[in-house]
Design a protein around this motif. Structure first.
Motif, short mmCIF file in Angstrom:
data_model
loop_
_atom_site.label_atom_id
_atom_site.label_comp_id
_atom_site.label_asym_id
_atom_site.label_seq_id
_atom_site.Cartn_x
_atom_site.Cartn_y
_atom_site.Cartn_z
N LEU A 152 0.73 -1.12 0.08
CA LEU A 152 0.08 0.07 -0.03
C LEU A 152 0.96 1.03 0.07
O LEU A 152 1.94 1.32 0.84
CB LEU A 152 -0.86 0.08 1.18
CG LEU A 152 -2.37 0.56 1.07
CD1 LEU A 152 -3.07 0.03 -0.08
CD2 LEU A 152 -3.04 0.63 2.50
N SER A 153 0.76 2.29 -1.10
CA SER A 153 1.40 3.54 -0.96
C SER A 153 0.81 4.26 -1.90
O SER A 153 -0.44 4.21 -2.36
CB SER A 153 2.66 3.05 -1.66
OG SER A 153 2.68 2.67 -3.31
N GLY A 154 1.33 5.58 -2.02
CA GLY A 154 0.50 6.58 -2.65
C GLY A 154 -0.30 7.44 -1.82
O GLY A 154 0.29 7.85 -0.58
N GLN A 155 -0.98 8.52 -2.34
CA GLN A 155 -1.58 9.59 -1.67
C GLN A 155 -3.06 9.33 -1.52
O GLN A 155 -3.96 9.13 -2.22
CB GLN A 155 -1.51 10.83 -2.31
CG GLN A 155 -1.88 12.19 -1.27
CD GLN A 155 -1.87 13.63 -2.39
OE1 GLN A 155 -2.59 13.57 -3.05
NE2 GLN A 155 -1.14 14.33 -1.73
N LEU A 156 -3.81 9.45 -0.20
CA LEU A 156 -4.89 9.21 0.15
C LEU A 156 -5.55 10.81 0.44
O LEU A 156 -5.01 11.68 1.44
CB LEU A 156 -5.13 8.54 1.48
CG LEU A 156 -6.49 8.11 1.88
CD1 LEU A 156 -7.10 7.29 0.99
CD2 LEU A 156 -6.33 7.33 3.34
N LEU A 203 -14.50 12.39 -8.08
CA LEU A 203 -13.45 11.79 -7.82
C LEU A 203 -12.10 12.68 -7.57
O LEU A 203 -10.95 12.20 -7.87
CB LEU A 203 -13.04 10.79 -9.41
CG LEU A 203 -14.11 10.24 -9.90
CD1 LEU A 203 -13.83 9.49 -11.13
CD2 LEU A 203 -14.60 8.89 -8.86
N GLU A 204 -12.48 13.78 -6.89
CA GLU A 204 -11.29 14.53 -6.64
C GLU A 204 -10.75 14.28 -5.30
O GLU A 204 -9.65 14.65 -4.85
CB GLU A 204 -11.97 16.08 -6.58
CG GLU A 204 -12.35 16.82 -7.77
CD GLU A 204 -12.97 17.91 -7.62
OE1 GLU A 204 -12.52 19.05 -6.97
OE2 GLU A 204 -14.17 18.12 -8.36
N ILE A 205 -11.52 13.54 -4.67
CA ILE A 205 -11.11 13.11 -3.30
C ILE A 205 -11.34 11.55 -3.07
O ILE A 205 -12.21 11.03 -4.01
CB ILE A 205 -11.71 13.80 -1.80
CG1 ILE A 205 -13.26 13.55 -2.09
CG2 ILE A 205 -11.22 15.05 -1.79
CD1 ILE A 205 -14.06 14.11 -0.71
N ASP A 206 -10.87 10.77 -1.87
CA ASP A 206 -11.04 9.25 -1.96
C ASP A 206 -11.84 8.93 -0.96
O ASP A 206 -12.88 8.11 -0.87
CB ASP A 206 -9.62 8.64 -1.44
CG ASP A 206 -8.58 8.89 -2.65
OD1 ASP A 206 -8.91 8.45 -3.60
OD2 ASP A 206 -7.63 9.59 -2.35
N ALA A 207 -12.22 9.79 0.03
CA ALA A 207 -12.99 9.82 1.15
C ALA A 207 -13.28 11.17 1.79
O ALA A 207 -12.63 12.24 1.54
CB ALA A 207 -12.58 8.63 2.14
N LEU A 253 -17.49 8.74 8.13
CA LEU A 253 -16.48 8.39 7.17
C LEU A 253 -17.52 8.01 5.96
O LEU A 253 -18.35 7.20 6.00
CB LEU A 253 -15.46 7.51 7.34
CG LEU A 253 -14.72 7.26 6.16
CD1 LEU A 253 -13.53 8.08 5.98
CD2 LEU A 253 -14.05 5.76 6.12
N VAL A 254 -17.22 8.85 4.78
CA VAL A 254 -18.24 8.48 3.58
C VAL A 254 -16.94 8.05 2.37
O VAL A 254 -15.79 8.77 2.25
CB VAL A 254 -18.72 9.71 3.16
CG1 VAL A 254 -19.99 9.78 3.94
CG2 VAL A 254 -18.19 10.92 2.94
N ALA A 255 -17.21 7.18 1.62
CA ALA A 255 -16.26 6.64 0.83
C ALA A 255 -17.37 6.11 -0.39
O ALA A 255 -18.50 5.72 -0.39
CB ALA A 255 -15.48 5.57 1.21
#
Length: 296
Positions: free
Chosen positions: A88-92, A137-141, A266-268
């Motif tokens: 797991l890597s990258g930006q959240l 799709l500008e944020i992940d959660a 939380l919303v996802a």
């Protein structure tokens, strides 16, 4: 095809060809040509335009829904393949309503301990902006209210209940009280969040929409700083007040009659399979909720 669908999503979100091109990292002619190629391949006009953006056609609106689904799935696929290879890597990317900023570290800190190669981008936004960015799709959660405005098709994890305090100092009106009513609070001078914030709309329903604050801001830090100066008062969620500090001369006074609570969570995206970065965040949110640590 995917890049052209991303062009359409960004243009629809920004309502501007120039801003969309900048965000997509291409020239405006390249973006316009990409959308034209998408129109040609589908055989329909997607965008009402001359030299400016004038909205999507009916067909464009429908294609936009498919574009969000396809682009979201493509990003999830790429991330899952990378996770299988590298972990797991990258930006959240997370958007949070201002009144819930005090609970975010309870999610990100244990997440970081489990997944040290993940970076975070956390921004403050109104509840409407949170849901809009999630849809585009500008944020992940996001972290927002779960029980006030309709949320649509999203995955939710309840985290805590937002309860309210009068934050003031001892020398101010009501500052010597152990508890106060909403009616009483509505009769004193207040500084509050701006009307675009859902917290403000909640407060207005309780103290009355005709109550005019003496100061409005979209920054809870600015409100807190004014109260700390000793001559102001505000209404603040209990957990946020604790996070920012309520040492003397500040006073955090429960507001009753009625005692009100609104669910924060939380919303996802409701997507299967789940994007690995988001799946790990959902798991962390569930563990946090089950621990009861935010119930104190």
């Amino acid at each position: 095809m995917i890049d052209k669908l991303e062009f359409l999503i960004t243009v629809a979100s920004e309502k501007s060809f120039s801003r969309a091109a900048e965000l997509c990292g291409v020239t405006q002619p390249t973006l316009s040509a990409g959308i034209k190629q998408l129109e040609d391949s589908l055989g329909v006009l997607l965008v009402n335009r001359s030299s400016r953006f004038h909205g999507l056609t009916a067909e464009g609106e429908r294609v936009l829904e498919w574009a969000k689904r396809i682009v979201g799935d493509a990003r999830a696929m790429r991330q899952e393949v990378r996770t299988l290879r590298e972990g797991l890597s990258g930006q959240l990317r997370i958007a949070v309503i201002p009144t819930a900023e005090g609970i975010v570290s309870a999610l990100t800190t244990p997440y970081r301990e489990k997944h040290p190669h993940v970076r975070f981008k956390v921004i403050s936004a109104s509840s409407a902006e949170v849901m809009g960015m999630l849809d585009n799709l500008e944020i992940d959660a996001g972290v927002t209210y779960l029980d006030n405005d309709p949320l649509g098709r999203v995955r939710t994890v309840p985290l805590c209940s937002e309860r309210y305090r009068l934050l003031t100092t001892a020398g101010n009106p009501l500052g010597d009280r152990d508890r106060v009513t909403w009616t009483e609070v509505g009769k004193i001078d207040l500084c509050l969040l701006t009307p675009d914030m859902q917290n403000r709309r909640i407060v207005d329903r309780l103290i009355g929409p005709d109550v005019a604050p003496i100061l409005e801001s979209n920054s809870v830090i600015l409100l807190y700083d004014h109260v700390k100066s000793g001559r102001w008062a505000t209404i603040m969620p209990e957990k946020l007040a604790k996070t920012m500090g309520t040492e003397p001369p500040l006073r955090s006074i429960p507001i009753v009659e009625p005692e009100v609570g609104h669910e924060i969570g939380l919303v996802a995206p409701l997507r299967d399979p789940v994007i690995p970065l988001v799946g790990a965040l959902v798991a962390e949110a569930k563990a946090l909720a089950e621990s009861g640590r935010l119930a104190d």
